[in-house]
Design an enzyme around this catalytic site. Sequence first.
Site, PDB file in Angstrom:
ATOM      1  N   HIS A 120      36.707  79.944 -44.437  1.00 53.27           N
ATOM      2  CA  HIS A 120      37.006  78.604 -44.457  1.00 53.27           C
ATOM      3  C   HIS A 120      35.706  77.624 -44.864  1.00 53.27           C
ATOM      4  CE1 HIS A 120      41.115  77.247 -43.437  1.00 53.27           C
ATOM      5  NE2 HIS A 120      40.266  76.121 -43.326  1.00 53.27           N
TER       6      HIS A 120
ATOM      7  N   GLU B  55      42.611  71.087 -49.892  1.00 51.68           N
ATOM      8  CA  GLU B  55      42.094  72.019 -48.840  1.00 51.68           C
ATOM      9  C   GLU B  55      41.255  73.093 -49.390  1.00 51.68           C
ATOM     10  OE1 GLU B  55      44.592  72.694 -45.440  1.00 51.68           O
ATOM     11  OE2 GLU B  55      43.465  74.418 -45.024  1.00 51.68           O
TER      12      GLU B  55
ATOM     13  N   ASP C 299      58.657  66.689 -54.842  1.00 50.17           N
ATOM     14  CA  ASP C 299      58.717  65.958 -53.863  1.00 50.17           C
ATOM     15  C   ASP C 299      58.293  66.666 -52.620  1.00 50.17           C
ATOM     16  OD1 ASP C 299      59.219  64.297 -51.723  1.00 50.17           O
ATOM     17  OD2 ASP C 299      60.898  63.369 -52.303  1.00 50.17           O
TER      18      ASP C 299
ATOM     19  N   LYS D 214      52.185  75.326 -41.021  1.00 46.49           N
ATOM     20  CA  LYS D 214      51.501  74.359 -41.709  1.00 46.49           C
ATOM     21  C   LYS D 214      50.869  75.118 -42.625  1.00 46.49           C
ATOM     22  CE  LYS D 214      47.553  72.277 -42.642  1.00 46.49           C
ATOM     23  NZ  LYS D 214      46.577  72.683 -43.291  1.00 46.49           N
TER      24      LYS D 214
HETATM   25  C1  MEV Z   1      45.073  75.867 -42.070  1.00 45.70           C
HETATM   26  O1  MEV Z   1      45.046  74.861 -43.358  1.00 45.70           O
HETATM   27  C2  MEV Z   1      46.047  76.688 -41.942  1.00 45.70           C
HETATM   28  C3  MEV Z   1      45.883  77.776 -40.890  1.00 45.70           C
HETATM   29  O2  MEV Z   1      45.682  77.056 -39.660  1.00 45.70           O
HETATM   30  C4  MEV Z   1      47.438  78.400 -40.711  1.00 45.70           C
HETATM   31  C5  MEV Z   1      47.442  79.399 -39.497  1.00 45.70           C
HETATM   32  O3  MEV Z   1      47.042  79.015 -38.425  1.00 45.70           O
HETATM   33  O4  MEV Z   1      48.464  80.277 -39.677  1.00 45.70           O
HETATM   34  C6  MEV Z   1      44.889  78.900 -41.174  1.00 45.70           C
END
Ligand code: MEV
Length: 428
Positions: free
Chosen positions: A385, A83, A288, A272
């Site tokens: 991003h 990513e 792992d 995430k």
């Molecule tokens: C993107 O990989 C992760 C985010 O969506 C985490 C979040 O929203 O806290 C930017």
Amino acid sequence: MQVNGFSKLSKQAKIDWLLQTYFKNNTDARRVLEQYWHDDADLQELHDGFIENTLTNFYLPYAVAPNFLINGKIYTIPMAIEESSVVAAASKAAKFWLDKGGFKSEVIDTEKLGHIHFTYTGSTAELIQFFRQNRDKILQSVAGMQANMQKRGGGVKDINLIDKTGAMWDYYQIEFQFDTADAMGANFINSVLEEAAESLQDLAQKQLTGKLEIIMRILSNYTPDCRVKASVSCPVDVLQTANLSGEAYARKFAQAIQIAEVEPYRAVTHNKGIMNGVDAVVIATGNDFRAVEANAHAYAGRNGQYTSLSHAEIKNGRLHYWLDMPLAVGTVGGITAIHPLVRFSLQLLQNPSAKDLMQIIAASGLAQNFAAVNSLITDGIQKGHMKMHLNNLLSFLKATPEERQKAEKYFADKKVSFRALKDLLGRD
Ligand code: MEV
């Protein structure tokens, strides 16, 4: 298309079959696979051997995030991830906290569990009595296997009989508590459990009136007592931005964290983001990530509602912000000594113990979460991003160096979009 004996074919024969069956013998498909073969035949053979039916290598970018001050020591953290914005975000967050005391990380405990799951048809009282009388014999049966682990300070710490008949008919467990020192310990734990289960079965056959049947014996990847906490703290004043006072920023930040604590839809995305920072280091150090993920999410849902792994509070004019998560990783065993890049990562981290690595990974997870929440409560995440994504879009469009320069200049102060990029470069 069904195939028999596939695993016994040579690598070349496997590829031939695949290309004939699915790609109409397309030479370009063959080239795609072969271009990732390593020139060094020994190294390729090493990688071929990691899994069954290997055809080629699947690259992930391997990067580093410098300037991580953790418990007073500066680390350059290796990260393997696809990513685009993760490493940039980690590096930015590390730099931000560098002159604010950095990250404090502490291991809360390192206990791991494994279970012999079995059914017993006789009385619970008889089974309890049997376990009391044979506990030491069961432990004795795995004494030889433990010698090496014990030298390193680990081994089986305790075993207990657990009555699970309230949850399932005739169901019991023998729960083993382990310390696996610097190893993640999956192989050790499973070997011990398999050996102990045989001994349990033998003893039961001789001594019990009912039927004891071993259903399975396996470690648990849920390790709520193998846990780490990483934290940062600073006066709210230093959080001031162009548009927000330090106090307003800290309040908004703490509220964003609180939303993840109370709202599962947000918590999943929030966690995430934490796992972006966690998994990248877990992968780079040969651990792992599936186990780490399953563990983290089980912990996040431990009270019946999925919640945030990170927390924040404002107290006496300071923002306190921390991550608390279970983490079972190793710095010996598995592929740690075999994979050249994993060895490199561990050397880069100055040969950490498993506890050190837990602390480093937790700091990386917290940094990643900080970067994400910081963007979310200010500019939004798309700006950063899409800047990183611009590179991917340019590669996709096979942009020339001149076009790249033009695009980077053009999007320096604008939101990146694929349409706008195509318009700029005159593509349809
Ligand atoms: C993107 O990989 C992760 C985010 O969506 C985490 C979040 O929203 O806290 C930017």
